[in-house]
Design a protein around this motif. Structure first.
Motif, PDB file in Angstrom:
ATOM      1  N   LEU A   1     132.619  63.198 -59.139  1.00  0.00           N
ATOM      2  CA  LEU A   1     132.191  63.809 -57.944  1.00  0.00           C
ATOM      3  C   LEU A   1     130.819  63.253 -57.542  1.00  0.00           C
ATOM      4  O   LEU A   1     130.469  63.329 -56.458  1.00  0.00           O
ATOM      5  CB  LEU A   1     132.331  65.320 -58.138  1.00  0.00           C
ATOM      6  CG  LEU A   1     132.204  65.799 -56.839  1.00  0.00           C
ATOM      7  CD1 LEU A   1     133.318  65.632 -55.760  1.00  0.00           C
ATOM      8  CD2 LEU A   1     132.235  67.383 -56.987  1.00  0.00           C
ATOM      9  N   GLY A   2     129.780  62.869 -58.390  1.00  0.00           N
ATOM     10  CA  GLY A   2     128.395  62.447 -57.904  1.00  0.00           C
ATOM     11  C   GLY A   2     127.557  62.447 -59.497  1.00  0.00           C
ATOM     12  O   GLY A   2     128.262  62.435 -60.585  1.00  0.00           O
ATOM     13  N   VAL A   3     126.507  62.396 -59.168  1.00  0.00           N
ATOM     14  CA  VAL A   3     125.624  62.388 -60.250  1.00  0.00           C
ATOM     15  C   VAL A   3     125.078  63.759 -60.688  1.00  0.00           C
ATOM     16  O   VAL A   3     124.812  64.650 -59.638  1.00  0.00           O
ATOM     17  CB  VAL A   3     124.248  61.511 -59.652  1.00  0.00           C
ATOM     18  CG1 VAL A   3     123.053  61.392 -60.595  1.00  0.00           C
ATOM     19  CG2 VAL A   3     124.478  60.038 -59.112  1.00  0.00           C
ATOM     20  N   ALA A   4     124.805  63.742 -61.917  1.00  0.00           N
ATOM     21  CA  ALA A   4     124.491  65.191 -62.431  1.00  0.00           C
ATOM     22  C   ALA A   4     123.116  65.277 -63.370  1.00  0.00           C
ATOM     23  O   ALA A   4     123.058  64.058 -64.029  1.00  0.00           O
ATOM     24  CB  ALA A   4     125.662  66.015 -63.225  1.00  0.00           C
ATOM     25  N   LEU A   5     122.447  66.245 -63.164  1.00  0.00           N
ATOM     26  CA  LEU A   5     121.370  66.294 -64.125  1.00  0.00           C
ATOM     27  C   LEU A   5     121.717  67.490 -65.153  1.00  0.00           C
ATOM     28  O   LEU A   5     121.745  68.849 -64.728  1.00  0.00           O
ATOM     29  CB  LEU A   5     120.109  66.641 -63.490  1.00  0.00           C
ATOM     30  CG  LEU A   5     118.963  66.826 -64.317  1.00  0.00           C
ATOM     31  CD1 LEU A   5     118.408  65.337 -64.983  1.00  0.00           C
ATOM     32  CD2 LEU A   5     117.554  67.138 -63.622  1.00  0.00           C
ATOM     33  N   LEU A   6     121.906  67.233 -66.457  1.00  0.00           N
ATOM     34  CA  LEU A   6     122.561  68.226 -67.291  1.00  0.00           C
ATOM     35  C   LEU A   6     121.701  68.193 -68.747  1.00  0.00           C
ATOM     36  O   LEU A   6     120.972  67.181 -68.947  1.00  0.00           O
ATOM     37  CB  LEU A   6     123.981  67.755 -67.439  1.00  0.00           C
ATOM     38  CG  LEU A   6     124.993  68.326 -66.507  1.00  0.00           C
ATOM     39  CD1 LEU A   6     126.247  67.701 -66.720  1.00  0.00           C
ATOM     40  CD2 LEU A   6     124.884  69.933 -66.374  1.00  0.00           C
ATOM     41  N   PRO A   7     121.648  69.343 -69.406  1.00  0.00           N
ATOM     42  CA  PRO A   7     121.205  69.236 -70.838  1.00  0.00           C
ATOM     43  C   PRO A   7     121.930  68.200 -71.657  1.00  0.00           C
ATOM     44  O   PRO A   7     123.269  68.106 -71.603  1.00  0.00           O
ATOM     45  CB  PRO A   7     121.413  70.810 -71.245  1.00  0.00           C
ATOM     46  CG  PRO A   7     121.706  71.583 -70.028  1.00  0.00           C
ATOM     47  CD  PRO A   7     122.131  70.457 -68.914  1.00  0.00           C
ATOM     48  N   ARG A   8     121.354  67.562 -72.371  1.00  0.00           N
ATOM     49  CA  ARG A   8     121.908  66.485 -73.174  1.00  0.00           C
ATOM     50  C   ARG A   8     122.788  67.035 -74.368  1.00  0.00           C
ATOM     51  O   ARG A   8     123.877  66.585 -74.556  1.00  0.00           O
ATOM     52  CB  ARG A   8     120.806  65.670 -74.157  1.00  0.00           C
ATOM     53  CG  ARG A   8     119.768  64.801 -73.444  1.00  0.00           C
ATOM     54  CD  ARG A   8     119.017  63.855 -74.349  1.00  0.00           C
ATOM     55  NE  ARG A   8     118.555  62.639 -73.532  1.00  0.00           N
ATOM     56  CZ  ARG A   8     118.838  61.551 -73.264  1.00  0.00           C
ATOM     57  NH1 ARG A   8     120.061  61.352 -73.790  1.00  0.00           N
ATOM     58  NH2 ARG A   8     118.226  60.669 -72.579  1.00  0.00           N
TER      59      ARG A   8
END
Length: 324
Positions: free
Chosen positions: A245-252
């Motif tokens: 769905l797209g680019v995500a910024l998440l906890p490693r």
């Protein structure tokens, strides 16, 4: 022979129990909530408060059909009651903690990402602490430690309640990810500003916003990302990213397995997303039960040995208790 004056004035044996009930009612603001906490009935709690008021000869709690509130005498008594309860707890701990195995249930509230990470490591904790049980609450929204009767909350947002204590216990690293299919179709960004041309999955948990922050060579850069999908669950963000769905910024810690398995790829590897602070929140009491201390110590160990997590103790190069 008559008893000395100090023995003549000793309060009834059950007064400490009444004091603890009163403190809990003052914190929770509800007889029924305290009854659930103590696994008893509302009339029992009401009778205990009435008995304490009879002993003292004053009204401590003003009761209405809609809410409970402390009277002026109640507010004064609460301060002294907490001091008494803290002193008893500390005295018990000073002679008992060294020779007793921690027992009882710990009610712990954590963000979903932390809960999923922690759940896979609980066998080790339970092996070390066979007499502790854990009631784990997971959500990305805020917890009300007092209202929900929790013993400990781990949060990425600092508590605003004056009645609790908060410590920063570490930081969690984040990572920018997308699915291989998304990268094949849309390409990979070369700089944070390139994200303006990408579909970004917007995580709307409390404390988060559309401002994604990166650093490289000591220089910080902020991008106001856009996207058609907004969601308040980190797990939903991860699954949406895996689905392309797209680019995500998440906890490693939530993405490492997907990256290793090739379900997600990391982006902008030379730009480091800003770390997220991890807070531990406890009731505002000096004494921490041994069972709560055990889970705190275990969490601190996990922070110290996981590459993309870091504890405040680890930053100082020593293993020290999170709360003194």
């Amino acid at each position: 022979m008559a008893n000395p004056p100090e023995f003549e004035q000793r309060p009834p044996m059950d007064q400490l129990s009444l004091i603890n009930t009163f403190i809990r009612v003052a914190e929770r603001g509800s007889f029924s909530a305290v009854a659930r906490d103590f696994n008893t009935s509302q009339p029992v709690i009401s009778r205990q408060i009435a008995a304490l008021e009879d002993q003292l000869g004053v009204r401590l709690i003003q009761r209405t059909t809609r809410r409970l509130s402390l009277t002026e005498d109640g507010q004064i008594y609460l301060e002294h009651a907490k001091a008494v309860a803290d002193a008893v707890d500390a005295a018990t701990a000073s002679v008992g903690s060294a020779r007793k195995t921690p027992t009882g249930q710990v009610r712990l509230g954590v963000p979903t990402a932390v809960g999923l990470y922690l759940a896979a490591r609980l066998p080790e904790f339970f092996a070390r602490n066979p007499e502790i049980s854990l009631d784990l609450k997971m959500r990305d929204g805020a917890f009300d430690l007092i209202e929900e009767g929790l013993d400990l909350v781990i949060s990425v947002v600092e508590a605003t309640q004056a009645s609790v204590i908060t410590r920063v216990v570490g930081t969690a690293a984040s990572v920018l990810v997308a699915s291989p299919a998304y990268v094949a179709a849309r390409g990979a960004p070369d700089t944070p500003q390139d994200l303006l041309r990408h579909e970004c999955i917007v995580y709307t948990r409390p404390g988060a916003d559309r401002e994604w922050r990166f650093a490289r060579d000591g220089i910080e850069e902020t991008v106001s990302v856009q996207g058609r999908f907004h969601v308040d669950s980190s797990e939903a963000v991860r699954r949406a990213a895996r689905a392309g769905l797209g680019v995500a910024l998440l906890p490693r810690l939530t993405t490492i397995d997907d990256v290793v398995a090739g379900r997600l790829v990391t982006l902008l590897d030379t730009f480091v997303p800003m770390n997220v602070k991890i807070h531990a929140i406890l009731p505002s009491r000096r004494y921490i039960p041994a069972r709560t201390r055990a889970i705190l110590d275990f969490l601190q160990e996990e922070l110290e040995k996981t590459p993309f997590l870091q504890s405040t103790a680890g930053m100082a190069g020593v293993h020290a208790p999170i709360f003194d």
